[in-house]
Write an enzyme that holds these catalytic residues in place. Sequence first.
Site, short mmCIF file in Angstrom:
data_model
loop_
_atom_site.label_atom_id
_atom_site.label_comp_id
_atom_site.label_asym_id
_atom_site.label_seq_id
_atom_site.Cartn_x
_atom_site.Cartn_y
_atom_site.Cartn_z
N GLY A 10 0.54 -1.24 -0.27
CA GLY A 10 -0.25 0.18 0.45
C GLY A 10 0.44 1.21 -0.10
N SER A 124 -4.50 6.43 14.13
CA SER A 124 -4.09 7.42 13.67
C SER A 124 -4.83 8.49 13.99
CB SER A 124 -5.46 6.96 11.97
OG SER A 124 -6.06 8.52 11.97
N ALA A 125 -4.78 10.29 13.73
CA ALA A 125 -4.86 10.84 14.53
C ALA A 125 -6.63 11.16 15.32
CB ALA A 125 -4.46 12.59 14.15
N THR A 126 -7.51 10.58 13.87
CA THR A 126 -8.96 10.64 14.11
C THR A 126 -9.57 9.91 15.83
OG1 THR A 126 -11.00 9.34 13.53
CG2 THR A 126 -9.45 7.96 12.79
N TYR A 148 -14.50 3.69 10.79
CA TYR A 148 -13.52 3.47 10.82
C TYR A 148 -12.70 4.09 12.55
CZ TYR A 148 -8.30 5.22 9.45
OH TYR A 148 -6.79 4.81 9.45
N LYS A 152 -9.67 1.51 15.34
CA LYS A 152 -8.77 2.32 15.37
C LYS A 152 -8.76 1.83 17.19
CE LYS A 152 -6.39 2.46 11.68
NZ LYS A 152 -5.28 1.24 10.77
N TYR A 176 -0.85 8.53 12.86
CA TYR A 176 0.12 9.28 11.91
C TYR A 176 -1.61 10.00 11.78
CZ TYR A 176 1.35 4.21 10.09
OH TYR A 176 1.53 3.03 10.35
N LEU A 199 -7.39 15.17 0.94
CA LEU A 199 -7.11 16.42 -0.48
C LEU A 199 -6.23 16.46 -1.49
CD1 LEU A 199 -7.74 19.69 -0.39
CD2 LEU A 199 -6.43 19.92 0.92
N GLY A 293 -19.22 15.48 9.25
CA GLY A 293 -17.75 15.32 9.94
C GLY A 293 -16.46 15.45 10.26
P1 NAD Z 1 -2.87 1.50 1.46
O1 NAD Z 1 -5.21 0.91 1.35
O2 NAD Z 1 -2.73 1.69 0.30
O3 NAD Z 1 -2.58 0.00 2.30
C1 NAD Z 1 -3.80 -0.30 3.11
C2 NAD Z 1 -2.95 -1.79 1.94
O4 NAD Z 1 -2.98 -2.96 3.65
C3 NAD Z 1 -3.06 -2.02 0.96
O5 NAD Z 1 -2.23 -3.00 0.31
C4 NAD Z 1 -4.19 -3.79 1.32
O6 NAD Z 1 -4.02 -4.43 -0.19
C5 NAD Z 1 -3.54 -4.25 2.07
N1 NAD Z 1 -5.01 -5.36 3.30
C6 NAD Z 1 -6.60 -4.61 3.78
N2 NAD Z 1 -6.87 -5.14 4.41
C7 NAD Z 1 -5.64 -6.43 4.13
C8 NAD Z 1 -6.30 -7.54 4.59
N3 NAD Z 1 -7.32 -8.33 4.97
N4 NAD Z 1 -5.03 -8.62 4.27
C9 NAD Z 1 -4.29 -7.97 3.45
N5 NAD Z 1 -4.14 -6.77 3.34
C10 NAD Z 1 -4.80 -6.26 3.56
O7 NAD Z 1 -3.47 2.14 2.73
P2 NAD Z 1 -2.64 3.63 3.90
O8 NAD Z 1 -2.49 4.87 3.43
O9 NAD Z 1 -1.11 2.73 2.88
O10 NAD Z 1 -3.06 3.24 5.25
C11 NAD Z 1 -1.48 2.10 5.98
C12 NAD Z 1 -2.63 2.28 7.41
O11 NAD Z 1 -2.27 3.47 7.62
C13 NAD Z 1 -3.77 2.17 7.44
O12 NAD Z 1 -4.02 1.16 8.65
C14 NAD Z 1 -4.73 3.06 7.30
O13 NAD Z 1 -5.73 2.51 8.84
C15 NAD Z 1 -3.50 3.63 8.29
N6 NAD Z 1 -3.46 5.32 8.30
C16 NAD Z 1 -3.22 5.91 6.72
C17 NAD Z 1 -3.62 7.35 7.09
C18 NAD Z 1 -2.94 7.70 6.01
O14 NAD Z 1 -3.90 8.86 5.66
N7 NAD Z 1 -2.89 7.01 4.58
C19 NAD Z 1 -3.97 7.96 8.14
C20 NAD Z 1 -3.75 7.67 9.36
C21 NAD Z 1 -3.61 5.90 9.74
C1 WQD Z 2 -8.04 17.15 4.89
C2 WQD Z 2 -8.66 18.91 4.44
C3 WQD Z 2 -11.11 18.81 4.48
C4 WQD Z 2 -10.75 17.39 0.33
C5 WQD Z 2 -9.07 11.73 6.54
C6 WQD Z 2 -9.69 11.05 7.87
C7 WQD Z 2 -8.54 10.34 9.10
C8 WQD Z 2 -7.38 10.08 8.12
C9 WQD Z 2 -6.21 10.96 7.30
C10 WQD Z 2 -6.57 7.69 7.97
C11 WQD Z 2 -10.22 19.35 5.48
C12 WQD Z 2 -10.60 19.21 2.98
C13 WQD Z 2 -10.72 17.83 1.69
C14 WQD Z 2 -12.01 17.34 -0.64
C15 WQD Z 2 -11.27 19.10 0.98
N1 WQD Z 2 -6.99 7.94 7.65
N2 WQD Z 2 -10.86 18.52 1.80
N3 WQD Z 2 -11.60 19.09 -0.40
O1 WQD Z 2 -10.40 14.77 6.74
O2 WQD Z 2 -8.23 15.21 7.59
O3 WQD Z 2 -8.23 12.55 7.60
O4 WQD Z 2 -7.95 11.32 6.14
O5 WQD Z 2 -6.52 7.30 9.42
O6 WQD Z 2 -8.67 9.20 9.46
O7 WQD Z 2 -10.86 11.61 8.07
O8 WQD Z 2 -7.97 14.40 5.42
O9 WQD Z 2 -7.14 14.59 2.82
O10 WQD Z 2 -9.41 14.57 3.59
O11 WQD Z 2 -8.58 15.99 4.55
O12 WQD Z 2 -12.22 20.87 1.20
O13 WQD Z 2 -11.79 17.51 -1.66
O14 WQD Z 2 -8.61 19.20 2.88
O15 WQD Z 2 -12.58 19.46 4.31
O16 WQD Z 2 -10.49 19.85 5.92
P1 WQD Z 2 -8.89 14.46 6.86
P2 WQD Z 2 -8.03 15.25 3.83
#
Ligand code: NAD
Ligand code: WQD
Length: 338
Positions: A10, A124-126, A148, A152, A176, A199, A293
Amino acid sequence: MNVFITGGAGYIGSHTCVELIQAGHQVSVFDNFCNSQPEALARVERITGQRPQLYQGDIRDADALTYALKDSQATAVIHFAGLKSVGESVQNPLAYYDNNVVGTLRLLQAMRACDVKALVFSSSATVYGDPHQLPIPEDHPLSTTNPYGQTKLVIEEMLRDVHRSETQWRFAILRYFNPVGAHASGLIGEDPQGTPNNLMPFVAQVAVGRREFLNVWGDDYATADGTGVRDYIHVVDLALGHLKALERLANHTECEAINLGTGVGYSVLDMVKAFELACGKTLPYQVAPRRAGDIAACYANADKAERLLGWKAERDLTAMCEDGWRWQRANPQGYGQI
Ligand code: NAD
Ligand code: WQD
């Protein structure tokens, strides 16, 4: 170290593979490719000269996990595998509990069976919900507004319970903030399926001509320009944070939650302007109503990461946008063009 990476194909996982290999670690990837493509691992090989050992499977499949963990001779796990779309989790919460919570439960059981007891987890910061303190420290109260985020939180609690009952486990819970950008080579990056929710991938697709304009979700927040403020962190800095967390776990039997962010907040319009500079184009946008949200502002207190891991983010907004643009321009359809 032999490191086993779930979800290693991923977005964040592929960048972490690169940094671990370049630091001299052996890397195995366990992924079912539900949100990624094997090509990402071929690209990791192009960057590093090494292809991670691949085990294709689902983390809910205990037998497949146990086999792969043993076969890879892993001594530590980084657990990225999970579903991550907030909106999708509201539509289909059971799929999120199943994949994320049940999947992590199976992973922990398989790790115990194989006596592998060091885990770095993608939180996640969520989990801070709508924060009442900025910048957000790790001891801020935890809450969440969607399934979601709830997965976490449940997983974090599960890890804390496991550590309380068997103190030889080593857990790093990395929270993150908003990962963006791509590897400087332009070979790996974020490849969202369908319309991006986040975004920066949306902005990048406007820049490359795949989308006509950006909707800015609300300009009436209590922020400097009225648009939402977030802590955007370069994905390579994030990947390096995992390397530091792994190194720490080698000497510490603990369960610590650690923010990975820069400590600096930028607004939606700041991000649009920075990306315009990086790509040399004007990016059309229109202001639309707030997204359900969403919160006004969210950025990290990143002191704990510096204190415990000796890590801090080093790549600035310009690097985030230039590297993100290099990836998008060279791969307008993501890995899908292959
Ligand atoms: P991503 O979707 O690019 O990567 C996730 C990977 O996990 C993918 O390759 C997918 O195929 C694999 N996967 C999902 N479910 C699976 C399963 N059941 N078995 C095996 N493989 C599986 O996402 P990412 O952005 O790289 O995020 C990685 C992690 O970080 C996630 O847990 C996500 O919740 C967390 N996270 C992401 C963000 C973000 O904004 N990208 C922010 C905070 C936390
Ligand atoms: C950022 C800002 C939007 C899209 C989400 C998840 C969080 C984490 C990261 C995994 C906000 C604005 C966005 C658009 C916009 N993921 N926006 N137009 O909401 O901080 O976090 O992703 O853990 O759990 O909630 O990130 O990139 O969606 O939005 O104006 O088309 O951009 O309103 O202010 P967010 P985001």
